[in-house]
Scaffold this active site. Structure first.
Site, PDB file in Angstrom:
ATOM      1  N   CYS A  27       0.845  -1.189   0.000  1.00  0.00           N
ATOM      2  CA  CYS A  27       0.000   0.000   0.000  1.00  0.00           C
ATOM      3  C   CYS A  27       0.889   1.251   0.000  1.00  0.00           C
ATOM      4  CB  CYS A  27      -0.928   0.124   1.213  1.00  0.00           C
ATOM      5  SG  CYS A  27      -2.008  -1.271   1.447  1.00  0.00           S
TER       6      CYS A  27
ATOM      7  N   ARG B 162       3.157   0.056  -5.380  1.00  0.00           N
ATOM      8  CA  ARG B 162       3.086  -0.560  -4.048  1.00  0.00           C
ATOM      9  C   ARG B 162       1.803  -1.353  -3.842  1.00  0.00           C
ATOM     10  NH1 ARG B 162       6.821   1.957  -0.668  1.00  0.00           N
ATOM     11  NH2 ARG B 162       5.746   1.164   1.159  1.00  0.00           N
TER      12      ARG B 162
ATOM     13  N   TRP C 211      -2.913  -2.618  -1.534  1.00  0.00           N
ATOM     14  CA  TRP C 211      -2.661  -4.023  -1.838  1.00  0.00           C
ATOM     15  C   TRP C 211      -3.393  -4.785  -0.737  1.00  0.00           C
ATOM     16  CZ3 TRP C 211      -0.265  -8.309   0.512  1.00  0.00           C
ATOM     17  CH2 TRP C 211      -0.045  -9.394  -0.340  1.00  0.00           C
TER      18      TRP C 211
ATOM     19  N   ASN D  60      -0.756   2.152   5.848  1.00  0.00           N
ATOM     20  CA  ASN D  60       0.082   1.125   5.220  1.00  0.00           C
ATOM     21  C   ASN D  60       0.653   0.278   6.345  1.00  0.00           C
ATOM     22  OD1 ASN D  60       1.879  -0.385   3.667  1.00  0.00           O
ATOM     23  ND2 ASN D  60       3.478   1.172   3.802  1.00  0.00           N
ATOM     24  N   GLY D  61       0.367  -1.029   6.305  1.00  0.00           N
ATOM     25  CA  GLY D  61       0.848  -1.919   7.355  1.00  0.00           C
ATOM     26  C   GLY D  61      -0.246  -2.903   7.733  1.00  0.00           C
TER      27      GLY D  61
ATOM     28  N   GLU E 251      15.822 -17.185 -11.328  1.00  0.00           N
ATOM     29  CA  GLU E 251      15.497 -15.800 -11.643  1.00  0.00           C
ATOM     30  C   GLU E 251      14.775 -15.715 -12.996  1.00  0.00           C
ATOM     31  OE1 GLU E 251      15.198 -13.254 -10.028  1.00  0.00           O
ATOM     32  OE2 GLU E 251      15.218 -11.591 -11.446  1.00  0.00           O
TER      33      GLU E 251
ATOM     34  N   LYS F  91      11.008 -14.266 -13.318  1.00  0.00           N
ATOM     35  CA  LYS F  91      10.744 -13.091 -14.167  1.00  0.00           C
ATOM     36  C   LYS F  91       9.615 -13.400 -15.138  1.00  0.00           C
ATOM     37  CE  LYS F  91      12.211 -10.659 -12.735  1.00  0.00           C
ATOM     38  NZ  LYS F  91      12.912 -10.135 -11.617  1.00  0.00           N
TER      39      LYS F  91
ATOM     40  N   GLU G  91       6.064 -14.134 -13.247  1.00  0.00           N
ATOM     41  CA  GLU G  91       5.349 -13.060 -12.546  1.00  0.00           C
ATOM     42  C   GLU G  91       4.686 -12.085 -13.500  1.00  0.00           C
ATOM     43  OE1 GLU G  91       7.542 -10.330  -9.921  1.00  0.00           O
ATOM     44  OE2 GLU G  91       9.328 -10.664 -11.112  1.00  0.00           O
TER      45      GLU G  91
ATOM     46  N   HIS H 280      15.070 -37.087 -11.183  1.00  0.00           N
ATOM     47  CA  HIS H 280      14.627 -37.697  -9.928  1.00  0.00           C
ATOM     48  C   HIS H 280      13.136 -37.497  -9.695  1.00  0.00           C
ATOM     49  CE1 HIS H 280      18.684 -38.790  -8.913  1.00  0.00           C
ATOM     50  NE2 HIS H 280      19.067 -37.564  -9.221  1.00  0.00           N
TER      51      HIS H 280
ATOM     52  N   LYS I  17       5.150  -3.962  -5.508  1.00  0.00           N
ATOM     53  CA  LYS I  17       6.606  -3.830  -5.569  1.00  0.00           C
ATOM     54  C   LYS I  17       7.258  -4.065  -4.213  1.00  0.00           C
ATOM     55  CE  LYS I  17      10.423  -2.492  -7.620  1.00  0.00           C
ATOM     56  NZ  LYS I  17      11.018  -3.504  -8.505  1.00  0.00           N
TER      57      LYS I  17
HETATM   58  O1  M6R Z   1      12.523  -4.983  -2.222  1.00  0.00           O
HETATM   59  P1  M6R Z   1      13.080  -6.365  -2.142  1.00  0.00           P
HETATM   60  O2  M6R Z   1      14.294  -6.539  -2.998  1.00  0.00           O
HETATM   61  O3  M6R Z   1      13.342  -6.809  -0.739  1.00  0.00           O
HETATM   62  O4  M6R Z   1      11.964  -7.305  -2.756  1.00  0.00           O
HETATM   63  C1  M6R Z   1      12.122  -8.698  -2.750  1.00  0.00           C
HETATM   64  C2  M6R Z   1      11.109  -9.363  -3.645  1.00  0.00           C
HETATM   65  O5  M6R Z   1       9.812  -9.041  -3.251  1.00  0.00           O
HETATM   66  C3  M6R Z   1      11.311  -8.990  -5.123  1.00  0.00           C
HETATM   67  O6  M6R Z   1      12.575  -9.297  -5.581  1.00  0.00           O
HETATM   68  C4  M6R Z   1      10.275  -9.726  -6.000  1.00  0.00           C
HETATM   69  O7  M6R Z   1      10.543 -11.094  -5.995  1.00  0.00           O
HETATM   70  C5  M6R Z   1      10.264  -9.160  -7.418  1.00  0.00           C
HETATM   71  N1  M6R Z   1       8.918  -8.915  -7.815  1.00  0.00           N
HETATM   72  C6  M6R Z   1      10.860 -10.061  -8.431  1.00  0.00           C
HETATM   73  O8  M6R Z   1      10.859  -9.489  -9.697  1.00  0.00           O
END
Ligand code: M6R
Length: 605
Positions: free
Chosen positions: A2, A27, A74, A98-99, A478, A482, A485, A501, A600
């Protein structure tokens, strides 16, 4: 999660709040809302969905007033609908939050017993109700009594209908910044919305509360005694938060990688050496380390996993990559002989922050690698290394990932040298080779058309696998994250050796498998795993350095990238995977910068 925003000044608040919410939208984008005070009357507009839905609704309303607060959500408690959207109100108060209020159920029950009713399913709504109950004309007193009852985390923006000349904010565990303007002041969850108006900011600490007028900011500590806070200059430039000529932030951020990797490397190297100025740990500390834990979430964890192999190989020390959310509950044996490195773009990720706190309490030495100055993780660790990626807006991280990886590699060299674990010659070669990374990344970016063509070929798949060994396994994770998501394709990153396995039973005719091979060391091993899946009908697409291309054998597609030394190659290897993910999501017509269900900055558990 948020984003919150607040404004007081001479201008109409609505436009400023709306623009601020657009900058904070990464956010969370489940709903938005604003409250503006006019002649002591609250006017509230909320809308489900992205901020553009709120904008549409605001176009039909006629909010007037130069004091207001706003929120982009969010969803954590209650569905993503209009009723649950913030601001939440009581007779005199409107609140954005926010929280998470962990004890909201108990509070709600107690308030319900006193006849107080609730409209929403949120945890937040207890706050305006408590403020109301605790209010007898003095807002600061009402806030003081209210926050005493709250457990959990909060950054709050509060307006009160009795006070046209001021609004309030307070925080614990969630970020909150006050922007200091000329005859106008702001609050925001991060600096992005402030960049349009001011470069001066006050960073609020946990337990602090502020009363904000157009010309004055009074900050109080947890006992509500007034304190003097330093006004800091915001370093980021406004253009960092703009898309420029790019259709999406993600693509813009990928294209920024050569420049930001260069800047980040420049900040931690000098004349062939890795340099970490003011490092509080000395040679003896590094020599006496028993092990290193590299901790993060999502992509930050992948950075740790890739680097773990380098730490063991080059710095000759046991190294473990850990998911922060697992690490914090795992009873891992930590003591003063451990170094815990926390990686986080935002510096606010709740699990990473908790892992850091715990490691510190257990006596570990802590170093953070963070992209946001003044963030909670940066401030809490014994030593912080700031990556110079600039504002990263797209939910899928790209440039911050690359900066973290190259900075962590330099830290590995630094620690290796302190421990006498690697030669000066190797360290110098690695630092000098790292200087070539920006140019090599630029050369990968020239392959955008090739990756676009590949994206068109695979855009309709439902599932795929990313296979690699050791560092390439880290990069596989990774690549898979990518793509999944932002494209919503079911992607799995897997150690190439492990497939047989069990998971190989999922391979059938035309299953797409991406093979990652970054060095000669494990080439024959990974190639043989890829041959096994080819034999079962899989379509195999290999990513490898140019010099290895002809040793690979026959696969459907081979995408090459410039060579480097194995220690650094993952920094180049990841770039085509980022571009591929972008173009696949683009071909599927998806909201690339704001994928569904995500945000984010994950400031909740
Ligand atoms: O702000 P941070 O680097 O701590 O965030 C960690 C993850 O939430 C972040 O890397 C997330 O996995 C991304 N959406 C990946 O692209």
């Amino acid at each position: 999660m948020c984003g919150i925003i607040g404004y007081i000044g001479k201008s109409e608040a609505t436009g400023i709040l709306l623009q601020g919410l657009k900058n904070l939208e990464y956010r969370g984008y489940d709903s938005g809302g604003i409250a503006v005070l006019n002649r002591n009357k609250l006017q509230v507009v909320k809308a489900k969905g992205e901020i553009k839905c709120l904008e549409e609704k605001l176009g039909k309303s006629n909010l007037k007033g130069s004091l207001g607060i706003g929120h982009t959500r969010w969803a954590t408690h209650g569905k993503a609908n209009e009723i649950n959207a913030h601001p939440h109100c009581s007779k005199h108060f409107a609140v954005v939050h926010n929280g998470i209020i962990e004890n909201y159920k108990e509070i709600k029950e107690s308030l319900a017993m006193s006849g107080i009713t609730f409209e929403s399913e949120t945890d937040t709504e207890v706050i305006p109700k408590l403020l109301e109950l605790n209010y007898s004309g003095d807002v600061l007193q009402a806030i003081r009594k209210t926050v005493k009852l709250l457990e959990g985390s909060y950054a709050l923006g509060i307006i009160c209908t009795d006070h046209m000349e001021s609004f309030y904010c307070t925080k614990k565990g969630s970020p909150l910044i006050i922007g200091i303007g000329e005859d106008e002041n702001f609050i925001a969850s991060d600096i992005n919305p402030l960049l349009h108006y001011t470069n001066n900011a006050v960073y609020m600490e946990d337990g602090e509360t502020a009363e904000i007028t157009a010309n004055h900011v009074a900050v109080f500590d947890s006992s509500f005694a007034e304190i003097k806070k330093e006004i800091k200059t915001i370093q980021l430039h406004k253009s960092a938060a703009d898309k420029g000529d790019f259709e999406h932030f993600m693509l813009k951020e990928i294209y920024e990688e050569p420049a930001v990797v260069k800047a980040s490397l420049h900040s931690v190297t000098d004349d062939g050496d890795a340099v970490f100025t003011d490092m509080p740990f000395g040679e003896a500390d590094f020599k006496n380390l028993s092990r290193i834990y590299i901790v993060g979430c999502g992509s930050a964890y992948h950075v740790g996993l890739i680097a773990k192999y380098n730490f063991e190989k080059v710095a000759k020390i046991p190294a473990f990559a850990e998911y922060a959310g697992e690490f914090r509950y795992a009873d891992t044996v930590i003591d003063e002989s451990c170094l815990v490195i926390i990686i986080s773009q935002s510096g606010e990720t709740a699990d990473s922050l908790a892992a850091l706190k715990q490691a510190k309490e257990m006596g570990a030495k802590t170093i953070s690698i963070v992209n946001v100055p003044e963030s909670s993780i940066a401030k809490m660790s014994h030593y912080n290394i700031l990556t110079l990626a600039g504002a990263e807006v797209a939910v899928a991280t790209t440039k911050a990932f690359s900066c973290q990886l190259c900075v962590l590699n330099m830290l590995c060299l630094y620690i290796a040298r302190q421990r006498n674990a690697c030669t000066e010659v190797f360290s110098e070669i690695a630092v000098n080779m790292s200087r070539l990374l920006p140019k090599k990344i630029e050369r990968v970016l020239l392959k955008a058309d090739e990756l676009k063509t590949l994206a068109k070929k695979i855009k309709d798949i439902d599932r795929c696998f990313f296979l690699g060994r050791n560092v390439d396994f880290g990069v596989s994770l990774e690549g898979a994250l990518k793509l999944k998501e932002i494209s919503y394709i079911d992607c799995v990153g897997y150690p190439a050796s492990e497939l047989k396995h069990g998971t190989i039973s999922l391979i059938e005719k035309d299953t797409v498998c991406f093979g990652l091979i970054s060095s000669n060391d494990l080439l024959s091993k990974t190639v043989s795993n890829l041959t096994e899946v080819t034999a079962r009908g899989a379509r195999v697409i290999v990513f490898a350095p140019e010099s290895l291309a002809e040793n690979l054998g026959q696969f459907e597609t081979v995408i090459t990238y410039p060579d480097s030394i194995p220690f650094l190659t993952p920094s180049i290897e990841v770039i085509p995977l980022q571009l591929l993910a972008y173009y696949v999501a683009y071909e599927r017509g998806l909201p690339i910068d704001k994928p569904r269900n995500l945000a984010k900055s994950v400031t909740v558990e």
